[in-house]
Scaffold this motif. Structure first.
Motif, PDB file in Angstrom:
ATOM      1  N   SER A 220       0.860  -1.189   0.000  1.00 32.36           N
ATOM      2  CA  SER A 220       0.000   0.000   0.000  1.00 32.36           C
ATOM      3  C   SER A 220       0.893   1.234   0.000  1.00 32.36           C
ATOM      4  N   ALA A 221       0.702   2.094  -0.984  1.00 29.46           N
ATOM      5  CA  ALA A 221       1.572   3.270  -1.125  1.00 29.46           C
ATOM      6  C   ALA A 221       1.515   4.177   0.093  1.00 29.46           C
ATOM      7  N   ASP A 222       0.365   4.231   0.775  1.00 33.16           N
ATOM      8  CA  ASP A 222       0.272   5.140   1.916  1.00 33.16           C
ATOM      9  C   ASP A 222       1.023   4.626   3.146  1.00 33.16           C
ATOM     10  N   GLN A 223       1.554   3.385   3.039  1.00 33.69           N
ATOM     11  CA  GLN A 223       2.369   2.867   4.127  1.00 33.69           C
ATOM     12  C   GLN A 223       3.870   3.119   3.909  1.00 33.69           C
ATOM     13  N   THR A 224       4.219   3.621   2.741  1.00 30.31           N
ATOM     14  CA  THR A 224       5.628   3.881   2.428  1.00 30.31           C
ATOM     15  C   THR A 224       6.107   5.135   3.144  1.00 30.31           C
ATOM     16  N   THR A 225       7.207   5.016   3.888  1.00 34.80           N
ATOM     17  CA  THR A 225       7.764   6.151   4.626  1.00 34.80           C
ATOM     18  C   THR A 225       9.279   6.178   4.467  1.00 34.80           C
ATOM     19  N   PRO A 240      12.760   5.669   0.534  1.00 33.77           N
ATOM     20  CA  PRO A 240      11.346   5.338   0.739  1.00 33.77           C
ATOM     21  C   PRO A 240      11.210   3.837   0.975  1.00 33.77           C
ATOM     22  N   MET A 241      10.701   3.470   2.137  1.00 38.05           N
ATOM     23  CA  MET A 241      10.617   2.064   2.517  1.00 38.05           C
ATOM     24  C   MET A 241       9.156   1.601   2.471  1.00 38.05           C
ATOM     25  N   VAL A 358      18.460  -2.247 -16.141  1.00 37.89           N
ATOM     26  CA  VAL A 358      17.799  -1.272 -15.283  1.00 37.89           C
ATOM     27  C   VAL A 358      16.735  -1.981 -14.456  1.00 37.89           C
ATOM     28  N   LEU A 359      16.659  -1.646 -13.172  1.00 37.18           N
ATOM     29  CA  LEU A 359      15.672  -2.228 -12.271  1.00 37.18           C
ATOM     30  C   LEU A 359      14.901  -1.145 -11.551  1.00 37.18           C
ATOM     31  N   ASN A 360      13.576  -1.265 -11.544  1.00 38.59           N
ATOM     32  CA  ASN A 360      12.717  -0.394 -10.739  1.00 38.59           C
ATOM     33  C   ASN A 360      11.803  -1.271  -9.901  1.00 38.59           C
ATOM     34  N   ILE A 361      11.680  -0.936  -8.629  1.00 35.33           N
ATOM     35  CA  ILE A 361      10.743  -1.641  -7.750  1.00 35.33           C
ATOM     36  C   ILE A 361       9.881  -0.605  -7.042  1.00 35.33           C
ATOM     37  N   ASP A 362       8.560  -0.755  -7.118  1.00 31.16           N
ATOM     38  CA  ASP A 362       7.678   0.076  -6.312  1.00 31.16           C
ATOM     39  C   ASP A 362       6.533  -0.748  -5.767  1.00 31.16           C
ATOM     40  N   GLU A 363       5.495  -0.071  -5.251  1.00 34.43           N
ATOM     41  CA  GLU A 363       4.494  -0.764  -4.455  1.00 34.43           C
ATOM     42  C   GLU A 363       3.572  -1.686  -5.245  1.00 34.43           C
ATOM     43  N   LYS A 364       3.057  -1.228  -6.382  1.00 35.01           N
ATOM     44  CA  LYS A 364       1.943  -1.952  -6.976  1.00 35.01           C
ATOM     45  C   LYS A 364       2.123  -2.275  -8.442  1.00 35.01           C
ATOM     46  N   GLY A 365       2.327  -1.255  -9.251  1.00 36.97           N
ATOM     47  CA  GLY A 365       2.340  -1.452 -10.689  1.00 36.97           C
ATOM     48  C   GLY A 365       1.197  -0.708 -11.328  1.00 36.97           C
TER      49      GLY A 365
END
Length: 415
Positions: A220-225, A240-241, A358-365
């Motif tokens: 959940s993006a709103d949990q990233t701090t 950003p974790m 190149v690597l990108n990692i985020d919350e959802k997609g």
């Protein structure tokens, strides 16, 4: 929003003219196109163990050069490009290339190697609405240079390569042609890859592979701090974790002295993250093997955990001439190269081999923004697993049983 994990890479190899020298005699193993899907898959699985060994061998070569930089590469892309090149090589040049890719030519017939790559490329390019994964090979050939018919047919039928007539005497024009091909093939993820070209280049091979996937269980993006990431004993950076409490395939391996996290993508790919215990990175790098990878994948262990994983974007760029020399592939880059299976018009050698990933990692997609995951977890206190220090990452394709990408995140802020 970027994809939950988007990976892109490319290998460029330029072949240049060299002075005349004696050509090796003798026929190499025949590369036969296989059309039976069952035999293709069998051949693909036969080469998979060798490619895993090659991955870890290559990783250790890169890691030994520096323990302070991020690492990220695609063993599939590199191996595919050199295996394709081996179709046009002869003599010791030929043997070095295949053995440098960790193939044992006394155990595995060369025909099986090429059949394996044929099926591997076919598998990776299958349309999938859940997972975007594609790869391609492009041959850029100097105008007027005639390739041998057998080489042309083999690279087309086995490696699904497209051939383009290229005016290398106009380096800017040639550079634009190659860069446009790469940008289109990677859907804009890699632009202006080629910065310069030698006007003496007569043949260039480009291989790219792109991956975009969505986590089966998104964050959940709103949990990233913002949290601390400890690069080393003296260096800490803010990153950003992403955080989630839930059920994960996660375990602590005493042999590797590392936490191992396996996260599935929607589709047929998984990401494996290895978080070494404090001060144990070198131990993990030296101990990680094909056998341990198989154990992670076969013996999944679901447990509740509070996971902290950094949101990041990193890349890796490599001069393969130096790197592959450490793997025993040297003649193809020298004036002793025998690439007479490509063309008989002039002697060739491999002048340049570059690799970028190149690597990108985020919350959802991009397609999972509205996803909500509800899951029950045990009442016991779950462990906190913080990926807040250097860790390893592997992207594994379930269909081909192969490692598509491997890397080490040393500093997420370096990019």
């Amino acid at each position: 929003m970027p994809s939950s994990s988007a990976w892109g890479l490319l290998l460029l190899a330029g072949l240049c003219c060299l002075v005349p020298r004696s050509l090796a005699d003798g026929l190499q193993g025949e590369a036969v196109q296989e059309t039976d899907p069952a035999k293709q898959q069998q051949a693909c699985h036969k080469i998979a163990p060798y490619l895993v060994d090659f991955t870890f061998h290559l990783y250790r070569q890169v890691a030994h050069e520096s323990n302070t930089t991020n690492i990220f590469f695609s063993p599939v892309s590199i191996a595919t490009a050199f295996a394709l090149l081996s179709l046009g090589s002869k003599g010791e040049t030929h043997t070095q290339i295949l053995e440098g890719l960790d193939f044992n030519l006394t155990e595995r017939a060369e025909v099986d190697i090429h059949r394996g790559f044929q099926h591997l490329l076919h598998t990776l390019n299958q349309p999938d609405s859940q997972l975007q994964l594609s790869t391609g090979n492009g041959l850029f050939i100097k105008e007027g240079l005639k390739l041998l018919d057998k080489f042309s047919e083999d690279v087309k039928n086995i490696y699904h390569s497209k051939a383009f007539s290229t005016n290398f005497e106009n380096p800017e024009e040639a550079k634009k042609q190659i860069n446009d091909y790469v940008e289109k093939g990677t859907q804009g993820k890699i632009v202006d890859l080629v910065q310069e070209l030698d006007k003496d280049t007569v043949f260039a091979l480009v291989n790219y592979i792109v991956f975009k996937g969505k986590w089966e269980k998104p964050f959940s993006a709103d949990q990233t701090t913002e949290e601390d990431f400890h690069v080393d004993d003296q260096t800490t950076v803010k990153v950003p974790m992403m955080k989630r409490l839930g059920m994960f395939n996660i375990q602590h391996c005493n042999k590797l002295q590392s936490w191992i996290l396996l996260m599935d993508y929607v589709g047929n790919a998984s990401a494996i993250f290895l978080l070494p215990d404090e001060g144990k990175m070198q131990h993990v790098e030296d101990t990680l093997s094909r056998e341990s990878l198989s154990r992670f994948l076969e013996k999944r262990y679901a447990r509740s955990a509070s996971l902290h994983l950094p949101k990041l974007s990193i890349s890796g760029s490599y001069n393969l001439k130096t790197l592959m020399a450490k793997m025993g592939i040297t003649k193809v880059f020298s004036n002793e190269a025998d690439l007479s299976g490509i063309t008989e018009e002039m002697p060739l050698k491999l002048n340049k081999a570059l690799h970028k990933a190149v690597l990108n990692i985020d919350e959802k997609g991009t397609e999972a923004a509205g996803a909500t995951v509800m899951e029950a977890i045990p009442m016991s206190i779950p462990p906190d697993v913080h990926f807040n220090r250097p860790f390893l990452v592997i992207l594994y394709d379930k269909n081909s049983h192969g490692i598509l990408f491997m890397g080490k995140v040393v500093n997420p802020k370096l990019g």
